[in-house]
Design a protein around this motif. Structure first.
Motif, PDB file in Angstrom:
ATOM      1  N   MET A  73      34.424  14.694   4.872  1.00 29.98           N
ATOM      2  CA  MET A  73      33.672  15.953   4.814  1.00 29.98           C
ATOM      3  C   MET A  73      33.735  16.551   3.415  1.00 29.98           C
ATOM      4  N   VAL A  74      34.902  16.517   2.798  1.00 28.57           N
ATOM      5  CA  VAL A  74      35.045  17.058   1.446  1.00 28.57           C
ATOM      6  C   VAL A  74      34.218  16.231   0.467  1.00 28.57           C
ATOM      7  N   GLU A  75      34.218  14.909   0.623  1.00 32.15           N
ATOM      8  CA  GLU A  75      33.421  14.057  -0.262  1.00 32.15           C
ATOM      9  C   GLU A  75      31.931  14.359  -0.134  1.00 32.15           C
ATOM     10  N   VAL A  76      31.465  14.583   1.079  1.00 29.84           N
ATOM     11  CA  VAL A  76      30.039  14.800   1.318  1.00 29.84           C
ATOM     12  C   VAL A  76      29.627  16.225   0.984  1.00 29.84           C
ATOM     13  N   TYR A  77      30.406  17.202   1.426  1.00 28.85           N
ATOM     14  CA  TYR A  77      29.992  18.598   1.301  1.00 28.85           C
ATOM     15  C   TYR A  77      30.692  19.352   0.171  1.00 28.85           C
ATOM     16  N   GLY A  78      31.737  18.810  -0.387  1.00 26.38           N
ATOM     17  CA  GLY A  78      32.472  19.490  -1.446  1.00 26.38           C
ATOM     18  C   GLY A  78      31.860  19.268  -2.815  1.00 26.38           C
ATOM     19  N   THR A  79      30.566  19.507  -2.912  1.00 23.76           N
ATOM     20  CA  THR A  79      29.852  19.284  -4.169  1.00 23.76           C
ATOM     21  C   THR A  79      29.858  20.551  -5.021  1.00 23.76           C
ATOM     22  N   ASP A  80      29.572  20.382  -6.295  1.00 28.00           N
ATOM     23  CA  ASP A  80      29.476  21.533  -7.192  1.00 28.00           C
ATOM     24  C   ASP A  80      28.408  22.508  -6.700  1.00 28.00           C
ATOM     25  N   ASP A  81      27.277  21.975  -6.232  1.00 29.68           N
ATOM     26  CA  ASP A  81      26.208  22.844  -5.725  1.00 29.68           C
ATOM     27  C   ASP A  81      26.687  23.675  -4.542  1.00 29.68           C
ATOM     28  N   ASN A  82      27.424  23.062  -3.633  1.00 30.80           N
ATOM     29  CA  ASN A  82      27.890  23.805  -2.464  1.00 30.80           C
ATOM     30  C   ASN A  82      28.934  24.857  -2.840  1.00 30.80           C
ATOM     31  N   PHE A  83      29.793  24.539  -3.809  1.00 30.83           N
ATOM     32  CA  PHE A  83      30.759  25.545  -4.252  1.00 30.83           C
ATOM     33  C   PHE A  83      30.043  26.681  -4.978  1.00 30.83           C
ATOM     34  N   GLU A  84      29.003  26.358  -5.744  1.00 32.59           N
ATOM     35  CA  GLU A  84      28.199  27.395  -6.393  1.00 32.59           C
ATOM     36  C   GLU A  84      27.513  28.267  -5.348  1.00 32.59           C
ATOM     37  N   ARG A  85      26.989  27.644  -4.309  1.00 37.55           N
ATOM     38  CA  ARG A  85      26.324  28.387  -3.237  1.00 37.55           C
ATOM     39  C   ARG A  85      27.323  29.316  -2.537  1.00 37.55           C
ATOM     40  N   LEU A  86      28.527  28.838  -2.307  1.00 38.62           N
ATOM     41  CA  LEU A  86      29.566  29.672  -1.691  1.00 38.62           C
ATOM     42  C   LEU A  86      29.855  30.889  -2.558  1.00 38.62           C
ATOM     43  N   CYS A  87      29.966  30.680  -3.862  1.00 36.91           N
ATOM     44  CA  CYS A  87      30.195  31.808  -4.775  1.00 36.91           C
ATOM     45  C   CYS A  87      29.043  32.800  -4.705  1.00 36.91           C
ATOM     46  N   ARG A  88      27.830  32.289  -4.594  1.00 45.48           N
ATOM     47  CA  ARG A  88      26.659  33.166  -4.510  1.00 45.48           C
ATOM     48  C   ARG A  88      26.641  33.933  -3.191  1.00 45.48           C
ATOM     49  N   CYS A  89      27.086  33.309  -2.103  1.00 46.22           N
ATOM     50  CA  CYS A  89      27.180  34.026  -0.820  1.00 46.22           C
ATOM     51  C   CYS A  89      28.162  35.182  -0.938  1.00 46.22           C
ATOM     52  N   LEU A 147      20.089  31.660  -3.290  1.00 45.87           N
ATOM     53  CA  LEU A 147      21.078  30.868  -2.555  1.00 45.87           C
ATOM     54  C   LEU A 147      20.713  29.386  -2.536  1.00 45.87           C
ATOM     55  N   ASP A 148      19.420  29.077  -2.632  1.00 39.91           N
ATOM     56  CA  ASP A 148      18.973  27.683  -2.700  1.00 39.91           C
ATOM     57  C   ASP A 148      19.215  27.069  -4.070  1.00 39.91           C
ATOM     58  N   LEU A 149      19.775  27.855  -4.981  1.00 41.27           N
ATOM     59  CA  LEU A 149      20.063  27.424  -6.351  1.00 41.27           C
ATOM     60  C   LEU A 149      18.790  27.164  -7.145  1.00 41.27           C
ATOM     61  N   ARG A 150      17.695  27.834  -6.751  1.00 41.32           N
ATOM     62  CA  ARG A 150      16.434  27.696  -7.477  1.00 41.32           C
ATOM     63  C   ARG A 150      16.317  28.718  -8.595  1.00 41.32           C
ATOM     64  N   THR A 151      17.276  29.624  -8.653  1.00 39.99           N
ATOM     65  CA  THR A 151      17.224  30.696  -9.630  1.00 39.99           C
ATOM     66  C   THR A 151      18.437  30.602 -10.543  1.00 39.99           C
ATOM     67  N   ASP A 152      18.231  30.821 -11.807  1.00 37.95           N
ATOM     68  CA  ASP A 152      19.302  30.814 -12.790  1.00 37.95           C
ATOM     69  C   ASP A 152      20.346  31.869 -12.404  1.00 37.95           C
ATOM     70  N   PRO A 153      21.627  31.495 -12.304  1.00 35.90           N
ATOM     71  CA  PRO A 153      22.655  32.457 -11.876  1.00 35.90           C
ATOM     72  C   PRO A 153      22.865  33.601 -12.864  1.00 35.90           C
ATOM     73  N   SER A 154      22.407  33.433 -14.101  1.00 33.21           N
ATOM     74  CA  SER A 154      22.600  34.505 -15.081  1.00 33.21           C
ATOM     75  C   SER A 154      21.565  35.613 -14.921  1.00 33.21           C
TER      76      SER A 154
END
Length: 93
Positions: free
Chosen positions: A5-21, A79-86
């Motif tokens: 599960m960590v290998e599949v879902y523990g991606t940089d994108d998912n951690f970024e999404r968590l931070c955005r949530c 949240l879809d990471l389509r927008t620049d976080p800055s």
């Protein structure tokens, strides 16, 4: 199983999404990061059935409230990471 599960879902994108949530939940007064994450999942185009694991009735209530949380198109894109976080999130007025 957990390692997979960590290998599949523990991606940089998912951690970024968590931070955005978490960031979005801090900006809004009507939700938690858990509720934002579940509301985002419920808005996905493919059928998503989140598996929740509340330990308390308060956690269960919070998760169930995700079904009624309205996220704007701008918030969903962010949240879809389509927008620049800055870029600032929310109204500029």
């Amino acid at each position: 199983v957990l390692r997979r599960m960590v290998e599949v879902y523990g991606t940089d994108d998912n951690f970024e999404r968590l931070c955005r949530c978490e960031e979005l939940a801090e900006k809004r007064t009507d939700c938690t990061a858990n509720r934002v994450a579940l509301a985002w999942l419920l808005k996905q185009p493919c059928p998503v059935l989140p598996i929740i694991g509340p330990l308390t009735m308060e956690e269960l209530d919070d998760s169930l409230l995700a079904a009624s949380l309205e996220l704007s198109d701008q918030e969903l894109d962010w949240l879809d990471l389509r927008t620049d976080p800055s870029l600032p999130l929310g109204s500029r007025s």
